[in-house]
Design an enzyme around this catalytic site. Sequence first.
Site, PDB file in Angstrom:
ATOM      1  NE  ARG A  48     -80.239 -59.506 -49.453  1.00 34.71           N
ATOM      2  CZ  ARG A  48     -80.819 -58.754 -50.383  1.00 34.71           C
ATOM      3  NH1 ARG A  48     -80.087 -58.175 -51.331  1.00 34.71           N
ATOM      4  NH2 ARG A  48     -82.110 -58.560 -50.367  1.00 34.71           N
ATOM      5  CE1 TYR A 100     -61.844 -76.783 -43.959  1.00 33.28           C
ATOM      6  CE2 TYR A 100     -63.570 -76.116 -45.486  1.00 33.28           C
ATOM      7  CZ  TYR A 100     -63.153 -76.440 -44.207  1.00 33.28           C
ATOM      8  OH  TYR A 100     -64.056 -76.418 -43.172  1.00 33.28           O
ATOM      9  CG  ASP A 175     -58.235 -70.923 -48.517  1.00 31.75           C
ATOM     10  OD1 ASP A 175     -57.856 -70.284 -47.521  1.00 31.75           O
ATOM     11  OD2 ASP A 175     -59.236 -71.678 -48.505  1.00 31.75           O
ATOM     12  CE  LYS A 200     -61.427 -72.600 -40.027  1.00 31.11           C
ATOM     13  NZ  LYS A 200     -61.182 -73.084 -41.390  1.00 31.11           N
TER      14      LYS A 200
HETATM   15  C1  LIG Z   1     -62.036 -73.479 -42.517  1.00 28.16           C
HETATM   16  C2  LIG Z   1     -61.554 -73.304 -43.907  1.00 28.16           C
HETATM   17  C3  LIG Z   1     -62.428 -72.965 -44.954  1.00 28.16           C
HETATM   18  C4  LIG Z   1     -63.926 -72.844 -44.753  1.00 28.16           C
HETATM   19  O1  LIG Z   1     -64.258 -71.781 -43.906  1.00 28.16           O
HETATM   20  P1  LIG Z   1     -65.579 -71.757 -42.971  1.00 28.16           P
HETATM   21  O2  LIG Z   1     -65.426 -70.446 -42.277  1.00 28.16           O
HETATM   22  O3  LIG Z   1     -65.513 -72.937 -42.083  1.00 28.16           O
HETATM   23  O4  LIG Z   1     -66.755 -71.796 -43.879  1.00 28.16           O
HETATM   24  C5  LIG Z   1     -61.881 -72.767 -46.217  1.00 28.16           C
HETATM   25  N1  LIG Z   1     -60.561 -72.934 -46.462  1.00 28.16           N
HETATM   26  C6  LIG Z   1     -59.708 -73.281 -45.476  1.00 28.16           C
HETATM   27  C7  LIG Z   1     -58.256 -73.447 -45.799  1.00 28.16           C
HETATM   28  C8  LIG Z   1     -60.160 -73.476 -44.180  1.00 28.16           C
HETATM   29  O5  LIG Z   1     -59.292 -73.846 -43.218  1.00 28.16           O
END
Ligand SMILES: *Cc1c(COP(=O)(O)O)cnc(C)c1O
Length: 405
Positions: A48, A100, A175, A200
């Site tokens: 962890r 998001y 982000d 992603k």
């Molecule tokens: C998918 C996404 C998130 C959240 O991520 P997870 O891996 O689904 O928890 C946050 N910000 C953006 C822009 C995203 O596309």
Amino acid sequence: MSDFSATTCVRAAVGTDQSYGAVIPPLHLSTNFTFKGLGDRRKYDYTRSGNPTRDILGETLAELEEGHGAIVTSSGMAALTALVHLVDADQLILAPHDCYGGTFRLLTALHKQGRARVLFLDQGDHRAFENAFTSGAEKVGLVLVETPSNPLLRVVDIAAISAICRRHGALLAVDNTFLSPALQRPLTLGADLVVHSTTKYLNGHSDVVGGAVIAKTADLSERLTWWANCLGITGAPFDSFLTLRGVRTLSARIRLHEENAAAVAQLLSDHPAVAKVYYPGLASHPGHALARAQQQGFGGIISFELNAGIAGVHAFLEGLTCFSLAESLGGVESLVAHPASMTHASMAAEAQARAGITPQLLRLSIGIEATKDLICDVSLGLDRVQALRTQPRSDVDSVSRAATY
Ligand SMILES: *Cc1c(COP(=O)(O)O)cnc(C)c1O
């Protein structure tokens, strides 16, 4: 893709294995590590807190984003959870009103419970930003930016917002999920922190949920590492191993995503069945010049509006062979999403309208399939919509009434 290191991606910790000289660093699943002797701790003791496989991914992401260090988390939402722990509960967090959905839910829930003070605003409106800093009694601790935004690909000026944050002593986090460090490096534009859903583009194969926060300074990096361990949100070693494998091909994948996206965006903008195309790579996009200046490319996400009502949306979707109807983005396979009923369904109708999310809006995550196959698929889909538009009016109306989402 100036400066971006494809070499860093490919060669991350290659050939560093001390045990057998494995070319690819081995996966360390062990939850714990022996002490050499009493009071004699090795580099790692408990997974962890620290794990060799996860650390390779963290160090690679930090290098790609040009940061000092990074934490690797179990999801993008875990990364955002770590981020909000950097500010005290009485400090204000500014976030985009079209952020998001998961981020909106997290910040709203924390605000309701009094665990955070959150103000949502139009992140493209610099005056609203300035006002938030100067008008309220609360001190702004953190500003969160998403650029390009979801699903309308609005582009905001990271350097300009960074200058405002610096004047007022607030942290700026960006982000960077939609572009990845291959196409945008916010720390070089003045941000203090970068957040990723590695689910992603970074992993890129739609088979791992993960996240990361990259920090510009040693101090921020240490504080994040402390919180990630304290909250227990660090990523699993196996997930880290897979994500690192994805990162090795990031540069090559992104080139193909972009090539295909440019071709599809052009096709969409030339077709009479399309009312509007949102893609920063098109000269007609309001954020085109800014995207050209602060990004190294325009990415693989395109949103567009059809102009034949909800029946047109059905006609387009039903018959596609190269696009799967699914949420998420950034994988090698092409996806299509209907934001109003899928990714943004939790938004009230008025909020959707305000954000520009109409029932005719579709979002494409362009994959790396052969360009001609994607073009053919989209082209046939648009022709189906066009056929509907040229039918006698009464037919269109009856189909519209029958089709509901
Ligand atoms: C998918 C996404 C998130 C959240 O991520 P997870 O891996 O689904 O928890 C946050 N910000 C953006 C822009 C995203 O596309």
